[in-house]
Design a protein around this motif. Structure first.
Motif, PDB file in Angstrom:
ATOM      1  N   GLY A  69      -5.014  13.598  -3.166  1.00  0.00           N
ATOM      2  CA  GLY A  69      -4.065  12.507  -3.309  1.00  0.00           C
ATOM      3  C   GLY A  69      -4.814  11.208  -3.502  1.00  0.00           C
ATOM      4  O   GLY A  69      -6.010  11.202  -3.807  1.00  0.00           O
ATOM      5  N   THR A  70      -4.115  10.088  -3.318  1.00  0.00           N
ATOM      6  CA  THR A  70      -4.752   8.784  -3.469  1.00  0.00           C
ATOM      7  C   THR A  70      -4.248   7.805  -2.415  1.00  0.00           C
ATOM      8  O   THR A  70      -3.116   7.914  -1.927  1.00  0.00           O
ATOM      9  N   GLY A 116       0.823  -1.212   0.000  1.00  0.00           N
ATOM     10  CA  GLY A 116       0.000   0.000   0.000  1.00  0.00           C
ATOM     11  C   GLY A 116       0.853   1.256   0.000  1.00  0.00           C
ATOM     12  O   GLY A 116       2.037   1.234   0.347  1.00  0.00           O
ATOM     13  N   SER A 117       0.250   2.350  -0.395  1.00  0.00           N
ATOM     14  CA  SER A 117       0.938   3.648  -0.379  1.00  0.00           C
ATOM     15  C   SER A 117      -0.089   4.762  -0.331  1.00  0.00           C
ATOM     16  O   SER A 117      -1.258   4.567  -0.671  1.00  0.00           O
ATOM     17  N   ILE A 118       0.362   5.921   0.096  1.00  0.00           N
ATOM     18  CA  ILE A 118      -0.462   7.130   0.045  1.00  0.00           C
ATOM     19  C   ILE A 118       0.333   8.183  -0.713  1.00  0.00           C
ATOM     20  O   ILE A 118       1.494   8.459  -0.404  1.00  0.00           O
ATOM     21  N   VAL A 119      -0.306   8.723  -1.736  1.00  0.00           N
ATOM     22  CA  VAL A 119       0.320   9.707  -2.620  1.00  0.00           C
ATOM     23  C   VAL A 119      -0.429  11.024  -2.478  1.00  0.00           C
ATOM     24  O   VAL A 119      -1.666  11.036  -2.456  1.00  0.00           O
ATOM     25  N   MET A 155      -6.786   9.965  -9.478  1.00  0.00           N
ATOM     26  CA  MET A 155      -6.764  11.385  -9.139  1.00  0.00           C
ATOM     27  C   MET A 155      -7.505  12.192 -10.188  1.00  0.00           C
ATOM     28  O   MET A 155      -8.313  13.080  -9.867  1.00  0.00           O
ATOM     29  N   ALA A 156      -7.238  11.894 -11.457  1.00  0.00           N
ATOM     30  CA  ALA A 156      -7.862  12.642 -12.545  1.00  0.00           C
ATOM     31  C   ALA A 156      -9.364  12.393 -12.610  1.00  0.00           C
ATOM     32  O   ALA A 156     -10.148  13.317 -12.847  1.00  0.00           O
TER      33      ALA A 156
END
Length: 332
Positions: free
Chosen positions: A161-162, A76-79, A118-119
């Motif tokens: 963000g995502t 997992g990640s948070i951008v 995001m878009a």
């Protein structure tokens, strides 16, 4: 008689069918209730995690760990979006190699899985074979990722963000999981916005406090030079006041001699732990630091945020300052 028996069987069958449907409905209702309880528990856990701190990285790390535990996934990640509104940067991550992060840390909106979410401002779920960006697809494949989902972090209709999850084995993310991720994405989005607003207010408060402190110091220094008959004492006290204000290690005054080719360190203040240098800074030939002196003679301030980064033409000044363990400097 046969008709009566048939009717009786029909009634029994109807009752059995009715009971079966009720049981199925009850079981579905119980399953939905259980699922809803799981979702509420997850959201409550996320809310509790978010409320524990006002430090953004602390919140993002703790929240990501919570989400991974709820969904039982290993990656997992948070951008988050940068101020330019176009660049997305990975802030926290789990289960990903440094090579992968280095290659994907900064992407554009619309690029890759998270850029697409995001878009579009809605969750995106796909298998690695359907990865949308040709440039990044080989990197994702090399990482061994199979199933992926990205959820926008939204606050007041704005994507900040995502939240990205992935597995290294095929997995179908169900619609109820996607719905839960969307809800969590909104929770995180609101938290990110609130923390950023808090940081902005804090920075403005610190800036205002610093400005007021500088104005008070300027007033104090001005009054001191007007009221005192001892110029040397006024200079020494002012150096101490200004040095403490800007948290400097040392503040000092240099004076050119009448010939304009020699300077002396006439006054010096040192913070605790800083070694005085005034005895070693007498009768200095200005030719030793032409880059510096040239600017001062043009009435320019010399601002050196990092002595190590001085240009080659300031090599002499760099050597002198580093010998005094000076890392940054302001000369007026």
């Amino acid at each position: 008689h046969d008709a009566s028996i048939a009717a009786a069987f029909g009634d029994l069958a109807a009752i059995a069918l009715y009971n079966s449907r009720n049981l199925a409905s009850l079981q579905n209702s119980q399953a939905e209730t259980a699922q809803r309880n799981v979702q509420l528990a997850a959201q409550n856990a996320i809310a509790a995690t978010i409320s524990q701190s006002l430090d953004l990285d602390t919140i993002l790390n703790a929240t990501l760990d919570q989400v991974l535990a709820v969904f039982e996934v290993e990656v997992g990640s948070i951008v988050l979006i940068e101020p330019d509104g176009e660049t997305m940067v990975t802030r926290v991550y789990r289960g990903l190699s440094e090579e992968f992060i280095q290659a994907t840390r900064r992407i554009k909106v619309g690029e890759g899985l998270s850029g697409r979410a995001m878009a579009e401002r809605q969750p995106v779920v796909l298998d690695v074979s359907d990865y949308p960006t040709e440039r990044l697809a080989p990197i994702v494949v090399k990482e061994g990722l199979q199933s992926l989902t990205s959820t926008p972090l939204v606050s007041k209709g704005v994507a900040l963000g995502t939240l990205n999850l992935g597995t290294k084995r095929p997995r179908a993310f169900q619609q109820d999981e996607v719905n839960l991720l969307a809800a969590i994405g909104q929770q995180i989005g609101v938290a990110v916005e609130n923390i950023r607003l808090y940081e902005q207010v804090r920075e403005r408060t610190v800036s205002l406090s610093r400005r007021l402190a500088m104005e008070r110091a300027l007033s104090s220094v001005s009054a001191r030079f007007v009221q005192t008959a001892d110029l040397d004492e006024a200079i020494q006290l002012s150096l101490a006041e200004l040095g403490r204000l800007v948290v400097a290690g040392r503040s000092y005054v240099f004076q050119f001699r009448d010939d304009g080719r020699t300077v002396d360190n006439t006054h010096e203040w040192c913070s605790e732990g800083s070694t005085p240098q005034i005895q070693d800074l007498q009768g200095l030939d200005v030719a030793l630091f032409p880059w510096w002196v040239e600017r001062l003679r043009r009435d320019e301030n010399v601002v050196i945020p990092d002595v190590a980064g001085l240009p080659p033409e300031a090599g002499a000044e760099k050597e002198i300052l580093q010998a005094q363990q000076v890392r940054s400097l302001l000369a007026v």
